[in-house]
Structure formats: C-alpha cells, structure tokens
Scaffold this motif. Structure first.
Motif, PDB file in Angstrom:
ATOM      1  N   LEU A 288     -55.442  -3.803  49.000  1.00 15.63           N
ATOM      2  CA  LEU A 288     -56.045  -2.463  49.022  1.00 15.63           C
ATOM      3  C   LEU A 288     -57.525  -2.544  49.418  1.00 15.63           C
ATOM      4  O   LEU A 288     -57.996  -1.769  50.258  1.00 15.63           O
ATOM      5  CB  LEU A 288     -55.898  -1.821  47.636  1.00 15.63           C
ATOM      6  CG  LEU A 288     -56.710  -0.546  47.382  1.00 15.63           C
ATOM      7  CD1 LEU A 288     -56.217   0.593  48.270  1.00 15.63           C
ATOM      8  CD2 LEU A 288     -56.626  -0.149  45.906  1.00 15.63           C
ATOM      9  N   MET A 289     -58.257  -3.491  48.820  1.00 18.72           N
ATOM     10  CA  MET A 289     -59.683  -3.631  49.129  1.00 18.72           C
ATOM     11  C   MET A 289     -59.890  -4.010  50.596  1.00 18.72           C
ATOM     12  O   MET A 289     -60.842  -3.558  51.240  1.00 18.72           O
ATOM     13  CB  MET A 289     -60.314  -4.673  48.205  1.00 18.72           C
ATOM     14  CG  MET A 289     -60.388  -4.207  46.760  1.00 18.72           C
ATOM     15  SD  MET A 289     -61.126  -5.421  45.667  1.00 18.72           S
ATOM     16  CE  MET A 289     -62.853  -5.255  46.103  1.00 18.72           C
ATOM     17  N   GLU A 290     -58.978  -4.839  51.113  1.00 21.81           N
ATOM     18  CA  GLU A 290     -59.072  -5.242  52.521  1.00 21.81           C
ATOM     19  C   GLU A 290     -58.803  -4.051  53.441  1.00 21.81           C
ATOM     20  O   GLU A 290     -59.452  -3.892  54.484  1.00 21.81           O
ATOM     21  CB  GLU A 290     -58.088  -6.377  52.796  1.00 21.81           C
ATOM     22  CG  GLU A 290     -58.339  -7.127  54.079  1.00 21.81           C
ATOM     23  CD  GLU A 290     -59.674  -7.874  54.122  1.00 21.81           C
ATOM     24  OE1 GLU A 290     -60.175  -8.099  55.243  1.00 21.81           O
ATOM     25  OE2 GLU A 290     -60.228  -8.205  53.051  1.00 21.81           O
ATOM     26  N   ILE A 291     -57.846  -3.191  53.063  1.00 21.64           N
ATOM     27  CA  ILE A 291     -57.561  -1.970  53.844  1.00 21.64           C
ATOM     28  C   ILE A 291     -58.817  -1.101  53.908  1.00 21.64           C
ATOM     29  O   ILE A 291     -59.215  -0.626  54.973  1.00 21.64           O
ATOM     30  CB  ILE A 291     -56.400  -1.163  53.207  1.00 21.64           C
ATOM     31  CG1 ILE A 291     -55.077  -1.928  53.334  1.00 21.64           C
ATOM     32  CG2 ILE A 291     -56.271   0.216  53.854  1.00 21.64           C
ATOM     33  CD1 ILE A 291     -53.956  -1.354  52.473  1.00 21.64           C
ATOM     34  N   ILE A 292     -59.449  -0.926  52.754  1.00 24.98           N
ATOM     35  CA  ILE A 292     -60.663  -0.089  52.680  1.00 24.98           C
ATOM     36  C   ILE A 292     -61.784  -0.720  53.499  1.00 24.98           C
ATOM     37  O   ILE A 292     -62.462  -0.052  54.282  1.00 24.98           O
ATOM     38  CB  ILE A 292     -61.102   0.112  51.215  1.00 24.98           C
ATOM     39  CG1 ILE A 292     -60.017   0.855  50.423  1.00 24.98           C
ATOM     40  CG2 ILE A 292     -62.427   0.855  51.140  1.00 24.98           C
ATOM     41  CD1 ILE A 292     -60.177   0.747  48.919  1.00 24.98           C
ATOM     42  N   PHE A 293     -61.970  -2.035  53.312  1.00 24.53           N
ATOM     43  CA  PHE A 293     -63.058  -2.742  53.998  1.00 24.53           C
ATOM     44  C   PHE A 293     -62.911  -2.670  55.513  1.00 24.53           C
ATOM     45  O   PHE A 293     -63.906  -2.570  56.243  1.00 24.53           O
ATOM     46  CB  PHE A 293     -63.078  -4.207  53.544  1.00 24.53           C
ATOM     47  CG  PHE A 293     -64.062  -5.053  54.287  1.00 24.53           C
ATOM     48  CD1 PHE A 293     -65.418  -4.998  53.991  1.00 24.53           C
ATOM     49  CD2 PHE A 293     -63.642  -5.909  55.309  1.00 24.53           C
ATOM     50  CE1 PHE A 293     -66.327  -5.769  54.695  1.00 24.53           C
ATOM     51  CE2 PHE A 293     -64.549  -6.679  56.015  1.00 24.53           C
ATOM     52  CZ  PHE A 293     -65.895  -6.610  55.702  1.00 24.53           C
ATOM     53  N   ARG A 300     -62.860   6.903  55.309  1.00 26.54           N
ATOM     54  CA  ARG A 300     -62.448   6.323  54.038  1.00 26.54           C
ATOM     55  C   ARG A 300     -61.504   7.234  53.252  1.00 26.54           C
ATOM     56  O   ARG A 300     -61.334   7.062  52.056  1.00 26.54           O
ATOM     57  CB  ARG A 300     -63.683   5.993  53.186  1.00 26.54           C
ATOM     58  CG  ARG A 300     -64.490   4.793  53.729  1.00 26.54           C
ATOM     59  CD  ARG A 300     -63.853   3.483  53.339  1.00 26.54           C
ATOM     60  NE  ARG A 300     -64.467   2.322  53.969  1.00 26.54           N
ATOM     61  CZ  ARG A 300     -65.537   1.680  53.498  1.00 26.54           C
ATOM     62  NH1 ARG A 300     -66.137   2.110  52.414  1.00 26.54           N
ATOM     63  NH2 ARG A 300     -65.998   0.623  54.123  1.00 26.54           N
ATOM     64  N   THR A 301     -60.944   8.233  53.912  1.00 27.68           N
ATOM     65  CA  THR A 301     -59.875   9.022  53.296  1.00 27.68           C
ATOM     66  C   THR A 301     -58.561   8.435  53.805  1.00 27.68           C
ATOM     67  O   THR A 301     -58.220   8.567  54.980  1.00 27.68           O
ATOM     68  CB  THR A 301     -59.986  10.504  53.657  1.00 27.68           C
ATOM     69  OG1 THR A 301     -61.251  10.993  53.183  1.00 27.68           O
ATOM     70  CG2 THR A 301     -58.866  11.314  53.002  1.00 27.68           C
ATOM     71  N   ILE A 302     -57.856   7.746  52.911  1.00 23.65           N
ATOM     72  CA  ILE A 302     -56.713   6.933  53.326  1.00 23.65           C
ATOM     73  C   ILE A 302     -55.410   7.546  52.813  1.00 23.65           C
ATOM     74  O   ILE A 302     -55.269   7.781  51.598  1.00 23.65           O
ATOM     75  CB  ILE A 302     -56.856   5.493  52.789  1.00 23.65           C
ATOM     76  CG1 ILE A 302     -58.233   4.919  53.163  1.00 23.65           C
ATOM     77  CG2 ILE A 302     -55.739   4.596  53.305  1.00 23.65           C
ATOM     78  CD1 ILE A 302     -58.604   3.667  52.393  1.00 23.65           C
ATOM     79  N   VAL A 347     -66.935   0.517  47.414  1.00 22.32           N
ATOM     80  CA  VAL A 347     -66.107  -0.673  47.182  1.00 22.32           C
ATOM     81  C   VAL A 347     -67.012  -1.759  46.634  1.00 22.32           C
ATOM     82  O   VAL A 347     -68.151  -1.927  47.097  1.00 22.32           O
ATOM     83  CB  VAL A 347     -65.458  -1.203  48.490  1.00 22.32           C
ATOM     84  CG1 VAL A 347     -64.450  -2.298  48.175  1.00 22.32           C
ATOM     85  CG2 VAL A 347     -64.797  -0.089  49.257  1.00 22.32           C
ATOM     86  N   GLN A 348     -66.526  -2.501  45.654  1.00 19.75           N
ATOM     87  CA  GLN A 348     -67.333  -3.582  45.063  1.00 19.75           C
ATOM     88  C   GLN A 348     -67.738  -4.583  46.147  1.00 19.75           C
ATOM     89  O   GLN A 348     -66.893  -5.021  46.937  1.00 19.75           O
ATOM     90  CB  GLN A 348     -66.528  -4.305  43.984  1.00 19.75           C
ATOM     91  CG  GLN A 348     -67.346  -5.336  43.212  1.00 19.75           C
ATOM     92  CD  GLN A 348     -66.468  -6.154  42.281  1.00 19.75           C
ATOM     93  OE1 GLN A 348     -65.702  -6.995  42.709  1.00 19.75           O
ATOM     94  NE2 GLN A 348     -66.550  -5.869  40.989  1.00 19.75           N
ATOM     95  N   PRO A 349     -69.019  -4.955  46.206  1.00 13.92           N
ATOM     96  CA  PRO A 349     -69.458  -5.960  47.204  1.00 13.92           C
ATOM     97  C   PRO A 349     -68.713  -7.280  47.001  1.00 13.92           C
ATOM     98  O   PRO A 349     -68.371  -7.644  45.883  1.00 13.92           O
ATOM     99  CB  PRO A 349     -70.956  -6.125  46.904  1.00 13.92           C
ATOM    100  CG  PRO A 349     -71.344  -4.901  46.147  1.00 13.92           C
ATOM    101  CD  PRO A 349     -70.129  -4.486  45.373  1.00 13.92           C
TER     102      PRO A 349
END
Length: 388
Positions: A288-293, A300-302, A347-349
């Motif tokens: 999920l984080m990779e999709i966002i990144f 960023r509306t997924i 997203v968390q760095p």
C-alpha cells in the motif's frame, strides 16, 4: 611488587620462547614507566594470544597488570579486564573477578571512572544473561542507561557494549522490535570490519528476522543500506536477503515466489511459521505504501479497487488494511466509502532504495519539465509584462 612483575615476565620469556620478544618489550616499557606505550603493546599482545589463551591472560593480569593497573588509561584497563573475564570457565568466578575490578576503579581519584565502570558492568550483565538471570541483567541495563544518559563525550566502545547486551536481553525475550532497535544502535557504535564473518552472518540473520517480525517496523531501508546485510549473500540463508528486498518494495508477487521456492528453509524457522498471517499483513501494508509513494502528489486519491488488485485482497480487507495503516500512523488521510476511494495526505518518510530514489528522481525531472512549460506559456501570453 615490581620485582614480582619482572620475575613473572622472565618466567614467561623462558617458558614461551616464541613470545620472548613481547615479554622483553613489556619489561623494558614497565621499567621505564612508559604506561601509555605499555598499554598499546598489551592491546596488541592480547589480540594476538586471546584465541589460544587458556589461563595465560588470567596470569598476565594477576601477575603483571595488577602492579600498575590504575596508572594506565582506566577504559583500556576495563577492556583488558573484560577480555580476561571471558577466559574463566566458571561465570560466578568471572563475575567475582569483575566486581573486584569495579572496586579498584571506584577507589581511584580519576574523574572519568564512570565510563570504565559501566563497561565492566555490561560484561557482568552479559554473564547474568548467559546464566539465565534476566531479572539481574535487566536491572544492570536500566542502571546502565541512567548512567549513560548522564554522561557526555562517551567512548564508542561503552555505547557499543551497552547496546549489544541490551539487544541480547531483548532477543532472549523474543522482543523483536526492541532487539532490532538496539542491534542497529550497537552497529552505529561498532566498526563492522572488526567483527568476524560468522558473527556478522549471525547478526545479519537475527536483524533480518526481527525486521520482518517486529511490531511497527515498516522501514527496511536502513538495514538494507547497512554493509552487514551483505553477509547473507552467497550463504544458504541468502533467501532472507531477497525476502527483505521484497518487503521493502512491497512486492507481494515476489514474496509469494520466494515462499514457494524456499519453502523448506522458511518452514525451518518456527517464528516465521507462527507469524505467517502477520507477515502477509505487513507486506500488504508495505505494498500500500509503495502504491502511494509511486503516485504523484497531486494524484493521491486512490480507488480501493487499485489497492485490491495489487494486494490480491477483497475490498473489505483493503478497508481494514487502510485503517491499520492509519492507526499505526504510517499514513494520514480519509477513506470515502461512498466513492470507494482513499485520499492520502501524508505518508511516513522512509529510507529509500536505489530504485525508489531513481523513481523519485524521474518524478522530479517530470515536475521540472512541467514548471518550465508553464513558465514558457506564461511568457508567451504576457510579452508586454516580460518586456517591462
């Protein structure tokens, strides 16, 4: 006592002719009271003979070093004492010996005696843990942390010894996240080149397992960037390195392939088997984080269907995954159940790998291109303003 110390050196010179030059050098420096040079020579000697020690180092300490121990650098003395303590087969005797060293250190009038005392106490904590006495080990660690926090300009070896035994304490309790944190801190204060290959391999293996199994560890970049992780390459546990890489990039398909190919090796690790569901949840969160990144900041509306497709999860499980990620503060955003989307605002760095940095670089290049196009467009539409 001076005569006794010199007599010991003479006896050793005759008994061990292959080391006669060393003992002659000790006698010369001792008689000239060149304590710093003698300390350096002793350090070299201890590194040379520790592998074949027997009780030779115990004798060296008792019959020679005790004669001048408080005249040399006290931290160096603590280093010697810890090495000597490891030569005792009986841990209680070793602890008693170290407690005696602490008494001598406390009796000196040196300003910086807390540092060597702490170093010696951490070896006592190690022996306590090896005896299975977690309670005493924990108390020594808690007291050690208080002392460490009150000190300034602390020698790296003292930090290193504290974080090492702290990591081993948490390992003994299977507290994966705490082990991971303290083991990385140990490496921050330790020269990797000074560690043996077998030690590096064991530590790399333990760190990798704890990264996978530790609660709230979702950033593998720091570990993958550390040279110690390369110890896994070319060994029978190299599969673990590739599993870490798959987790770091949230590559669920690659992880499943590795699980299939290395099934026997994976099932031989009880902790991985027991936490199979937890591992799947973690890699889905990283996916999920990779999709966002990988998406531009303005996009960023997924749709939840996009996440479902990548994670191979039904929509209701995607919603749970998002709520879990929000609850552990990996992302910030709003789930729109009507539209079946999630808008991510933060997203968390993370510590990025080479491929992730390249992706970021490509996006920056694209952004620079857009800015330039906008500038050209503005200049074309407002020639008068530009001219003025």
């Amino acid at each position: 006592m001076a005569a006794g110390a010199l007599q010991y050196l003479e006896t050793q010179r005759n008994a061990r002719p292959e080391l006669a030059e060393w003992y002659s050098a000790f006698a010369d420096l001792y008689q000239r009271k060149l304590w710093h040079q003698l300390t350096l020579k002793l350090e070299q000697f201890v590194a040379l003979v520790v592998v074949q020690a027997g009780d030779a180092l115990i004798q060296l300490y008792n019959d020679f070093i005790t004669d001048f121990e408080t005249k040399i650098n006290l931290l160096k003395l603590a280093h010697f004492a810890v090495i000597v303590s490891r030569q005792y087969s009986d841990k209680e005797v070793a602890i008693g010996y170290l407690e005696g060293v602490i008494e001598k250190l406390q009796a000196t009038k040196e300003m910086r005696k807390e540092e060597p005392i702490l170093y010696v106490k951490m070896q006592i904590a190690t022996f306590k843990l090896e005896q299975g006495n977690q309670k005493e080990c924990k108390k020594l660690l808690e007291d050690g942390k208080t002392t460490l926090d009150s000190m300034t300009d602390v020698d790296p070896s003292v930090h290193s010894s504290f974080y090492w035994i702290s990591s081993q304490y948490h390992k003994s309790r299977q507290e994966f996240a705490e082990f991971y944190k303290h083991a990385l801190l140990y490496l921050a204060y330790t020269t990797v080149e000074s560690l043996s290959d077998s030690f590096k391999l064991d530590l790399a293996f333990d760190l990798s397992l704890s990264a996978l199994l530790g609660d709230n560890i979702y950033n593998f970049g720091e570990l993958l960037a550390h040279p110690i992780i390369n110890s896994l390459l070319g060994t029978k546990v190299e599969w673990l390195y590739h599993v870490l890489q798959a987790f770091n990039t949230g590559n669920l398909v690659r992880y499943q392939e590795l699980c299939h190919v290395h099934n026997a090796a994976l099932t031989a690790q009880p902790a991985l088997v027991a936490n199979e569901k937890k591992l799947l949840e973690k890699i889905n969160i990283l996916c999920l984080m990779e999709i966002i990144f990988s998406r531009p900041s303005e996009d960023r509306t997924i749709p939840l269907t996009v996440i479902a497709e990548r994670t191979k999860l039904p929509i209701e499980d995607v919603e749970y995954l998002l709520m879990k990620s929000l609850s552990v503060h990996l992302i910030e955003g709003i789930i729109d159940q009507v539209e079946s989307t999630v808008h991510v605002s933060w997203v968390q760095p993370r510590v990025l790998g080479i491929l992730q940095i390249k992706s970021l670089c490509d996006r920056l290049d694209a952004w620079v291109g857009k800015v330039h196009s906008a500038l050209v467009s503005v200049e074309a539409e407002t020639p008068d303003l530009v001219a003025s």
